[in-house]
Design a protein around this motif. Sequence first.
Motif, mmCIF file in Angstrom:
data_model
loop_
_atom_site.group_PDB
_atom_site.id
_atom_site.type_symbol
_atom_site.label_atom_id
_atom_site.label_comp_id
_atom_site.label_asym_id
_atom_site.label_seq_id
_atom_site.Cartn_x
_atom_site.Cartn_y
_atom_site.Cartn_z
ATOM 1 N N UNK A 28 41.359 90.858 -72.670
ATOM 2 C CA UNK A 28 40.135 91.308 -73.427
ATOM 3 C C UNK A 28 39.794 92.541 -73.701
ATOM 4 N N UNK A 29 39.492 92.858 -74.990
ATOM 5 C CA UNK A 29 39.160 94.445 -75.174
ATOM 6 C C UNK A 29 37.735 94.469 -75.702
ATOM 7 N N UNK A 30 36.764 95.268 -74.885
ATOM 8 C CA UNK A 30 35.660 95.489 -75.075
ATOM 9 C C UNK A 30 35.459 97.046 -75.463
ATOM 10 N N UNK A 31 34.238 96.996 -76.395
ATOM 11 C CA UNK A 31 34.040 98.793 -77.088
ATOM 12 C C UNK A 31 33.390 99.354 -75.830
ATOM 13 N N UNK A 32 33.642 100.570 -75.846
ATOM 14 C CA UNK A 32 32.756 101.577 -74.822
ATOM 15 C C UNK A 32 31.523 101.859 -75.633
ATOM 16 N N UNK A 33 30.438 101.428 -74.739
ATOM 17 C CA UNK A 33 29.021 102.010 -75.269
ATOM 18 C C UNK A 33 28.473 103.219 -74.514
ATOM 19 N N UNK A 34 27.749 104.063 -75.180
ATOM 20 C CA UNK A 34 26.959 105.388 -74.454
ATOM 21 C C UNK A 34 26.161 104.908 -73.429
ATOM 22 N N UNK A 35 25.347 104.031 -73.768
ATOM 23 C CA UNK A 35 24.176 103.476 -73.054
ATOM 24 C C UNK A 35 24.148 102.154 -72.285
ATOM 25 N N UNK A 36 24.917 101.660 -72.715
ATOM 26 C CA UNK A 36 24.994 100.197 -72.419
ATOM 27 C C UNK A 36 26.454 99.869 -71.366
ATOM 28 N N UNK A 37 26.129 99.550 -70.313
ATOM 29 C CA UNK A 37 27.290 99.147 -69.378
ATOM 30 C C UNK A 37 28.016 97.918 -69.629
ATOM 31 N N UNK A 38 27.084 96.658 -69.990
ATOM 32 C CA UNK A 38 27.931 95.433 -70.265
ATOM 33 C C UNK A 38 26.903 94.622 -71.087
ATOM 34 N N UNK A 39 27.421 93.550 -71.793
ATOM 35 C CA UNK A 39 26.625 92.641 -72.381
ATOM 36 C C UNK A 39 27.624 91.633 -72.469
ATOM 37 N N UNK A 40 26.787 90.353 -72.118
ATOM 38 C CA UNK A 40 27.288 89.021 -71.989
ATOM 39 C C UNK A 40 26.644 87.942 -72.775
ATOM 40 N N UNK A 52 21.360 78.443 -72.498
ATOM 41 C CA UNK A 52 21.638 79.600 -73.560
ATOM 42 C C UNK A 52 21.546 80.745 -72.506
ATOM 43 N N UNK A 53 22.440 81.725 -72.384
ATOM 44 C CA UNK A 53 22.432 82.810 -71.508
ATOM 45 C C UNK A 53 22.739 83.952 -72.171
ATOM 46 N N UNK A 54 22.236 85.183 -71.540
ATOM 47 C CA UNK A 54 22.561 86.331 -72.013
ATOM 48 C C UNK A 54 22.275 87.580 -71.174
ATOM 49 N N UNK A 55 23.064 88.449 -71.029
ATOM 50 C CA UNK A 55 22.566 89.554 -69.991
ATOM 51 C C UNK A 55 23.156 91.185 -70.701
ATOM 52 N N UNK A 56 22.158 92.370 -70.249
ATOM 53 C CA UNK A 56 22.515 93.557 -70.829
ATOM 54 C C UNK A 56 22.358 94.221 -69.637
ATOM 55 N N UNK A 57 23.202 95.275 -69.406
ATOM 56 C CA UNK A 57 23.035 96.143 -68.416
ATOM 57 C C UNK A 57 22.964 97.511 -68.777
ATOM 58 N N UNK A 58 22.102 98.260 -68.422
ATOM 59 C CA UNK A 58 22.101 99.784 -68.998
ATOM 60 C C UNK A 58 22.728 100.705 -68.043
ATOM 61 N N UNK A 59 23.112 101.576 -68.430
ATOM 62 C CA UNK A 59 24.104 102.538 -68.021
ATOM 63 C C UNK A 59 23.407 103.706 -66.978
ATOM 64 N N UNK A 90 13.354 92.243 -70.338
ATOM 65 C CA UNK A 90 13.657 93.592 -70.338
ATOM 66 C C UNK A 90 13.482 94.212 -68.919
ATOM 67 N N UNK A 91 14.557 95.126 -68.483
ATOM 68 C CA UNK A 91 14.579 95.695 -67.237
ATOM 69 C C UNK A 91 14.804 97.168 -67.218
ATOM 70 N N UNK A 92 14.354 98.083 -66.404
ATOM 71 C CA UNK A 92 14.269 99.095 -66.242
ATOM 72 C C UNK A 92 15.500 99.840 -65.527
ATOM 73 N N UNK A 93 15.929 100.881 -65.947
ATOM 74 C CA UNK A 93 17.050 101.729 -65.407
ATOM 75 C C UNK A 93 18.430 101.102 -65.499
ATOM 76 N N UNK A 94 19.193 100.856 -64.442
ATOM 77 C CA UNK A 94 20.390 100.202 -64.574
ATOM 78 C C UNK A 94 20.428 98.808 -64.159
ATOM 79 N N UNK A 95 19.113 98.116 -63.958
ATOM 80 C CA UNK A 95 19.181 96.865 -63.711
ATOM 81 C C UNK A 95 19.479 96.105 -65.030
ATOM 82 N N UNK A 96 19.822 94.955 -64.668
ATOM 83 C CA UNK A 96 20.297 93.904 -65.718
ATOM 84 C C UNK A 96 19.179 93.133 -66.176
ATOM 85 N N UNK A 97 18.805 93.125 -67.819
ATOM 86 C CA UNK A 97 18.092 92.273 -68.352
ATOM 87 C C UNK A 97 18.835 90.926 -68.465
#
Length: 140
Positions: A28-40, A52-59, A90-97
């Motif tokens: 599995x190859x995923x791009x490196x983002x500047x401000x996003x740690x992960x997306x699912x 239906x689910x999705x999550x995004x974690x800030x760096x 929406x989540x603040x900081x390094x927390x996951x939305x």
Amino acid sequence: MKKVLALLLLVILLGTNSAVAQQADRLIITPYYSHTFSIFAGLEINGGVATCSGSVTGRYGYTFTTAKVTLQKREVGSEDWEYVDSWSKTAAGRFTAQVEETKSVSSTYDYRVYVKGTITDSEGVILETTSCLLYTSDAA
């Protein structure tokens, strides 16, 4: 020879700021983002109900992260996707939305989930947007 090629590809990818993970028997190859740690993105259909689910974690701690999950459908064999519903958190900081919602679905359609991640600073300036798309063949 295949192992040498795989190792060479891995070294090249790591050198171009890509994140690489080995899961089961596939690469599995995923791009490196500047401000996003992960997306699912996740989509599971059982008994006519789509989860239906999705999550995004800030760096970084000084940002706000929004995950918007959109469910779309199309008639089997068609190329045109239609909007069904969407949800966001929406989540603040390094927390996951994180979003997880259910919706009744029909077996006469194909479904997909589109996740859009948005990272903003404290003034609402968009620093980065990311996306992830997940298909399923039908609701059967």
